[in-house]
Design a protein around this motif. Structure first.
Motif, PDB file in Angstrom:
ATOM      1  N   ALA A 136       0.833  -1.200   0.000  1.00  0.00           N
ATOM      2  CA  ALA A 136       0.000   0.000   0.000  1.00  0.00           C
ATOM      3  C   ALA A 136       0.868   1.250   0.000  1.00  0.00           C
ATOM      4  N   PRO A 137       0.443   2.315  -0.687  1.00  0.00           N
ATOM      5  CA  PRO A 137       1.237   3.541  -0.701  1.00  0.00           C
ATOM      6  C   PRO A 137       1.416   4.148   0.683  1.00  0.00           C
ATOM      7  N   HIS A 138       0.417   4.057   1.528  1.00  0.00           N
ATOM      8  CA  HIS A 138       0.532   4.503   2.919  1.00  0.00           C
ATOM      9  C   HIS A 138      -0.019   3.387   3.790  1.00  0.00           C
ATOM     10  N   PRO A 139       0.842   2.724   4.549  1.00  0.00           N
ATOM     11  CA  PRO A 139       0.348   1.648   5.402  1.00  0.00           C
ATOM     12  C   PRO A 139      -0.760   2.146   6.321  1.00  0.00           C
ATOM     13  N   ALA A 140      -1.732   1.306   6.524  1.00  0.00           N
ATOM     14  CA  ALA A 140      -2.860   1.676   7.384  1.00  0.00           C
ATOM     15  C   ALA A 140      -2.375   1.913   8.804  1.00  0.00           C
ATOM     16  N   ALA A 141      -2.873   2.955   9.394  1.00  0.00           N
ATOM     17  CA  ALA A 141      -2.509   3.281  10.769  1.00  0.00           C
ATOM     18  C   ALA A 141      -3.446   2.556  11.728  1.00  0.00           C
ATOM     19  N   PRO A 142      -2.900   2.061  12.827  1.00  0.00           N
ATOM     20  CA  PRO A 142      -3.796   1.552  13.867  1.00  0.00           C
ATOM     21  C   PRO A 142      -4.765   2.669  14.247  1.00  0.00           C
ATOM     22  N   ARG A 143      -5.921   2.306  14.727  1.00  0.00           N
ATOM     23  CA  ARG A 143      -6.978   3.293  14.993  1.00  0.00           C
ATOM     24  C   ARG A 143      -6.535   4.485  15.820  1.00  0.00           C
ATOM     25  N   ARG A 148       6.982   0.839  22.402  1.00  0.00           N
ATOM     26  CA  ARG A 148       5.539   0.577  22.327  1.00  0.00           C
ATOM     27  C   ARG A 148       5.082   0.239  20.908  1.00  0.00           C
ATOM     28  N   GLY A 149       6.032  -0.066  20.009  1.00  0.00           N
ATOM     29  CA  GLY A 149       5.677  -0.466  18.647  1.00  0.00           C
ATOM     30  C   GLY A 149       5.427   0.682  17.694  1.00  0.00           C
ATOM     31  N   HIS A 150       5.703   1.906  18.110  1.00  0.00           N
ATOM     32  CA  HIS A 150       5.437   3.048  17.243  1.00  0.00           C
ATOM     33  C   HIS A 150       6.516   3.265  16.176  1.00  0.00           C
ATOM     34  N   GLY A 151       7.743   2.860  16.444  1.00  0.00           N
ATOM     35  CA  GLY A 151       8.852   3.131  15.531  1.00  0.00           C
ATOM     36  C   GLY A 151       8.681   2.508  14.163  1.00  0.00           C
ATOM     37  N   ARG A 152       8.268   1.254  14.127  1.00  0.00           N
ATOM     38  CA  ARG A 152       8.059   0.585  12.841  1.00  0.00           C
ATOM     39  C   ARG A 152       6.979   1.311  12.045  1.00  0.00           C
ATOM     40  N   TRP A 153       5.855   1.585  12.685  1.00  0.00           N
ATOM     41  CA  TRP A 153       4.755   2.252  11.996  1.00  0.00           C
ATOM     42  C   TRP A 153       5.175   3.627  11.484  1.00  0.00           C
ATOM     43  N   LEU A 154       5.841   4.413  12.324  1.00  0.00           N
ATOM     44  CA  LEU A 154       6.243   5.751  11.907  1.00  0.00           C
ATOM     45  C   LEU A 154       7.243   5.691  10.757  1.00  0.00           C
ATOM     46  N   LEU A 155       8.175   4.763  10.798  1.00  0.00           N
ATOM     47  CA  LEU A 155       9.132   4.637   9.698  1.00  0.00           C
ATOM     48  C   LEU A 155       8.418   4.235   8.408  1.00  0.00           C
ATOM     49  N   PRO A 179      18.394  -1.768  13.108  1.00  0.00           N
ATOM     50  CA  PRO A 179      17.594  -2.946  12.747  1.00  0.00           C
ATOM     51  C   PRO A 179      16.246  -2.578  12.120  1.00  0.00           C
ATOM     52  N   ASN A 180      15.602  -1.504  12.577  1.00  0.00           N
ATOM     53  CA  ASN A 180      14.334  -1.070  12.005  1.00  0.00           C
ATOM     54  C   ASN A 180      14.535  -0.643  10.553  1.00  0.00           C
ATOM     55  N   TYR A 181      15.577   0.138  10.283  1.00  0.00           N
ATOM     56  CA  TYR A 181      15.840   0.591   8.913  1.00  0.00           C
ATOM     57  C   TYR A 181      16.116  -0.595   7.998  1.00  0.00           C
ATOM     58  N   LEU A 182      16.928  -1.529   8.449  1.00  0.00           N
ATOM     59  CA  LEU A 182      17.245  -2.697   7.626  1.00  0.00           C
ATOM     60  C   LEU A 182      16.005  -3.563   7.383  1.00  0.00           C
ATOM     61  N   ALA A 183      15.175  -3.722   8.396  1.00  0.00           N
ATOM     62  CA  ALA A 183      13.956  -4.528   8.257  1.00  0.00           C
ATOM     63  C   ALA A 183      12.947  -3.887   7.316  1.00  0.00           C
ATOM     64  N   ARG A 184      13.009  -2.581   7.128  1.00  0.00           N
ATOM     65  CA  ARG A 184      12.095  -1.877   6.219  1.00  0.00           C
ATOM     66  C   ARG A 184      12.678  -1.770   4.807  1.00  0.00           C
ATOM     67  N   GLY A 185      13.782  -2.446   4.529  1.00  0.00           N
ATOM     68  CA  GLY A 185      14.311  -2.515   3.172  1.00  0.00           C
ATOM     69  C   GLY A 185      15.448  -1.568   2.836  1.00  0.00           C
ATOM     70  N   PHE A 186      15.962  -0.841   3.811  1.00  0.00           N
ATOM     71  CA  PHE A 186      17.127  -0.007   3.547  1.00  0.00           C
ATOM     72  C   PHE A 186      18.364  -0.900   3.496  1.00  0.00           C
ATOM     73  N   VAL A 187      19.349  -0.482   2.709  1.00  0.00           N
ATOM     74  CA  VAL A 187      20.619  -1.195   2.647  1.00  0.00           C
ATOM     75  C   VAL A 187      21.738  -0.206   2.995  1.00  0.00           C
ATOM     76  N   ILE A 188      22.763  -0.738   3.604  1.00  0.00           N
ATOM     77  CA  ILE A 188      23.910   0.091   3.978  1.00  0.00           C
ATOM     78  C   ILE A 188      24.734   0.377   2.731  1.00  0.00           C
TER      79      ILE A 188
END
Length: 172
Positions: A21-28, A115-122, A151-160
């Protein structure tokens, strides 16, 4: 009094827009909103201090109001604030850099960490950055940043793409 510490700055990029999705759905309870001039500069300064204090962000601490205005109100720069319920939990500052869009600043306030916000915000930051039409999305992090950052950046598809070894002066 200061101390000198070795720091590794890691430069990362995403050369291909992530599928999905172009913008991942946000939790409510979560939302992200753009902050425009004239509030962007003051808002960025607030978050820079609130987020960066733990990670020794120092470069902008000495900036004047005019420097904040110039940086945040420059063409192509955008500032985004994330909320969970009524709480402001973090921010993203995007800026064009050549053919790329840079995630220049990204982070959570201390009360929002773990609290799980970092993945969503990234994921939101990445989607917004790609929506501007760059050839790639870039960012950097360093060993002074939070342990979950790289680790968050790498898990979201960034490469060094490269690393720099530096010495930095920090408060003792």
């Amino acid at each position: 009094m200061t101390r000198t510490v070795p720091v590794v700055v890691t430069h990362l990029e995403q050369a291909v827009r992530p599928a999905g999705a172009p913008h991942p759905a946000a939790p409510r309870d979560r939302a992200i909103r753009r902050v425009d001039a004239p509030l962007a500069a003051r808002t960025a300064e607030h978050f820079y201090r609130a987020v960066g204090a733990l990670w020794h962000w120092r470069d902008r601490l000495v900036w004047s109001a005019a420097q904040w205005d110039a940086a945040l109100h420059a063409p192509g720069v955008s500032l985004w604030v994330a909320t969970a319920g009524a709480e402001e939990i973090g921010y993203v500052e995007l800026a064009p850099l050549g053919d790329a869009m840079e995630i220049r600043y990204f982070g959570l306030v201390p009360t929002a960490m773990g609290r799980g916000h970092g993945r969503w915000l990234l994921e939101q930051a990445i989607a917004i950055a790609w929506a501007t039409g760059p050839s790639r999305v870039i960012l950097n992090t360093c060993t002074l940043d939070g342990p979950a950052a790289l680790p968050n950046y790498l898990a979201r598809g960034f490469v060094i793409v490269r690393e720099e070894h530096q010495l930095r002066e920090l408060p003792a």
